[in-house]
Design an enzyme around this catalytic site. Structure first.
Site, PDB file in Angstrom:
ATOM      1  N   SER A  48      21.500-100.763  28.514  1.00 49.17           N
ATOM      2  CA  SER A  48      20.224-101.337  28.958  1.00 49.17           C
ATOM      3  C   SER A  48      20.201-102.815  28.572  1.00 49.17           C
ATOM      4  CB  SER A  48      19.067-100.604  28.285  1.00 49.17           C
ATOM      5  OG  SER A  48      19.069-100.897  26.890  1.00 49.17           O
ATOM      6  N   ASP A  81      21.924-100.351  33.032  1.00 46.80           N
ATOM      7  CA  ASP A  81      20.743 -99.492  33.203  1.00 46.80           C
ATOM      8  C   ASP A  81      19.495-100.368  33.357  1.00 46.80           C
ATOM      9  OD1 ASP A  81      19.313 -97.081  33.210  1.00 46.80           O
ATOM     10  OD2 ASP A  81      19.056 -97.083  31.024  1.00 46.80           O
ATOM     11  N   ILE A 254      20.494 -89.853  30.276  1.00 53.98           N
ATOM     12  CA  ILE A 254      20.111 -89.278  28.981  1.00 53.98           C
ATOM     13  C   ILE A 254      20.278 -90.320  27.879  1.00 53.98           C
ATOM     14  CG2 ILE A 254      20.684 -87.495  27.275  1.00 53.98           C
ATOM     15  CD1 ILE A 254      21.625 -85.770  29.728  1.00 53.98           C
TER      16      ILE A 254
HETATM   17  P1  13P Z   1      15.383 -90.403  28.571  1.00 57.61           P
HETATM   18  O1  13P Z   1      14.374 -91.225  27.865  1.00 57.61           O
HETATM   19  O2  13P Z   1      14.817 -89.127  29.067  1.00 57.61           O
HETATM   20  O3  13P Z   1      16.620 -90.176  27.757  1.00 57.61           O
HETATM   21  O4  13P Z   1      15.831 -91.218  29.889  1.00 57.61           O
HETATM   22  C1  13P Z   1      16.807 -92.230  29.818  1.00 57.61           C
HETATM   23  C2  13P Z   1      16.898 -93.039  31.058  1.00 57.61           C
HETATM   24  O5  13P Z   1      16.370 -92.719  32.102  1.00 57.61           O
HETATM   25  C3  13P Z   1      17.703 -94.266  30.976  1.00 57.61           C
HETATM   26  O6  13P Z   1      17.640 -95.013  32.150  1.00 57.61           O
HETATM   27  O1  G3H Z   2      15.131 -96.577  30.397  1.00 49.32           O
HETATM   28  C1  G3H Z   2      15.167 -96.626  29.196  1.00 49.32           C
HETATM   29  C2  G3H Z   2      16.431 -96.360  28.470  1.00 49.32           C
HETATM   30  O2  G3H Z   2      16.263 -95.212  27.673  1.00 49.32           O
HETATM   31  C3  G3H Z   2      16.866 -97.558  27.667  1.00 49.32           C
HETATM   32  O3  G3H Z   2      16.034 -97.763  26.577  1.00 49.32           O
HETATM   33  O4  G3H Z   2      15.474-100.166  26.854  1.00 49.32           O
HETATM   34  O5  G3H Z   2      15.087 -98.992  24.683  1.00 49.32           O
HETATM   35  O6  G3H Z   2      17.412 -99.514  25.445  1.00 49.32           O
HETATM   36  P1  G3H Z   2      15.988 -99.202  25.844  1.00 49.32           P
HETATM   37 ZN    ZN Z   3      15.783 -94.894  33.183  1.00 49.38          ZN
END
Ligand code: 13P
Ligand code: G3H
Ligand code: ZN
Length: 317
Positions: A48, A81, A254
């Site tokens: 992310s 992500d 996940i």
């Molecule tokens: P969770 O918070 O359910 O693990 O989802 C993660 C996610 O969608 C990351 O993009």
């Molecule tokens: O979409 C959210 C993911 O779980 C990433 O979380 O932005 O705290 O790294 P984060």
């Molecule tokens: Zn997500």
């Protein structure tokens, strides 16, 4: 071997889903690779924006590159992500990512299309796959907080048009899940009816399910017994992954569950061994426990045991 998400989805579609796991540090990376190699599963390692800035993005990227040598049998995509346009472009230029998500789902439709299209054009020139999103999940997404009641489920007809207009390779759909440990706190549930409708309008098109942690209650109870205070949490039933994959979901995200494993291991370790202070002691336990967790998830996703057929597919190209 680093491959695109597109090539993984060609094998997975309608049969199983590929786990997309977020990492933020070395221990998560080691546990993830070990768990996927042990369960013979292809996977997606995703970063992310928060993960990229937690330490320094190049440190995580270097770990992921090194993993190709350390785990020669692993087959995985490296994915951004929830990227914004700037971050997506940076990842496309980095040479490490084989896939990016551009998430402009909070923008009006035309703006979402325009941003996604620009990212698709840049990514495809380099053979990189693009995931985009339409509709909005509830919960916390990077710096954007979506209240449960405001979460917009994906409109199937709009999804069909969006894929055509944007040229994306896979689509994140809002079908009732939310990010974090508190999903379904109201009367939410997975909306298989919406998913089925999307698949009908977008046959064979890879769909992505965000917010898919199952928030195992046993894990939460152990955390709370070791001093935690996680109350009223609830996740997605992992036995529903199979049905979702039959309806076109090829990627299941996940992150939260991995954080729970980390929290349980460290809380229990320091509760039981208060005199210890070598970070490697709980670190070793975490890597082994995370690998076990990942292998279990891959079984539930149906991706376990698929490595040979995925290798045959990606090497014949
Ligand atoms: P969770 O918070 O359910 O693990 O989802 C993660 C996610 O969608 C990351 O993009
Ligand atoms: O979409 C959210 C993911 O779980 C990433 O979380 O932005 O705290 O790294 P984060
Ligand atoms: Zn997500």
């Amino acid at each position: 071997m680093i491959v695109t998400t597109k090539s993984l989805f060609e094998v997975a579609y309608g049969r199983f889903a590929v786990g997309a796991y977020n990492i933020n540090n070395l221990e998560q990376a080691m546990g993830l690779f070990r768990g996927c190699v042990d369960s013979k599963a292809p996977f997606i390692i995703q970063l992310s924006k928060g993960a990229r800035s937690y330490t320094e993005k190049r440190m995580l990227e270097a770990i992921i590159r090194a993993a190709e040598d350390v785990f020669p049998e692993a087959i995985y995509a490296v994915h951004l992500d929830h990227g914004d346009e700037k971050t997506a472009m940076d990842c496309i230029a980095s040479g490490v990512y084989s896939s990016v998500m551009i998430d402009a789902s909070h923008e009006p439709y035309a703006e979402n299309v325009a941003i996604t299209r620009r990212v698709v054009e840049a990514a495809h020139k380099k053979g990189i796959s693009v995931e985009a999103e339409i509709g909005q999940l509830g919960g916390v997404e990077e710096d954007i907080k979506v209240e449960e009641g405001n979460a917009n489920l994906t409109n199937p007809a709009e999804a069909q048009k969006f894929v055509k207009d944007s040229g994306c390779d896979s689509l994140a759909c809002a079908i009732g899940t939310s990010h974090g440990a508190y999903k379904f706190s109201g009367n939410q549930a997975l909306r298989f009816d919406v998913l089925a409708e999307i698949q009908k309008l977008l046959p064979k098109f890879p769909l992505v399910m965000h917010g898919s942690s199952s928030v195992p209650q046993e894990e939460v109870e152990r955390i709370n017994a070791a001093g935690g205070a996680i109350k009223g949490s609830k996740g997605v039933d992992e036995n529903q992954f199979k049905r979702a994959s039959e309806l076109g979901v090829t990627k299941v995200n996940i992150d939260t569950d991995g954080r729970l494993v980390w929290t349980r291991v460290h809380r229990e370790f320091f509760r039981d061994q208060p005199a210890k202070f070598d970070l490697r002691d709980p670190g070793k336990i975490f890597m082994a426990e995370y690998a076990k967790f990942i292998a279990h998830k891959n079984e539930k996703l149906g991706s376990a045991g698929r490595l040979d057929e995925v290798r045959a597919h990606v090497t014949k190209k």
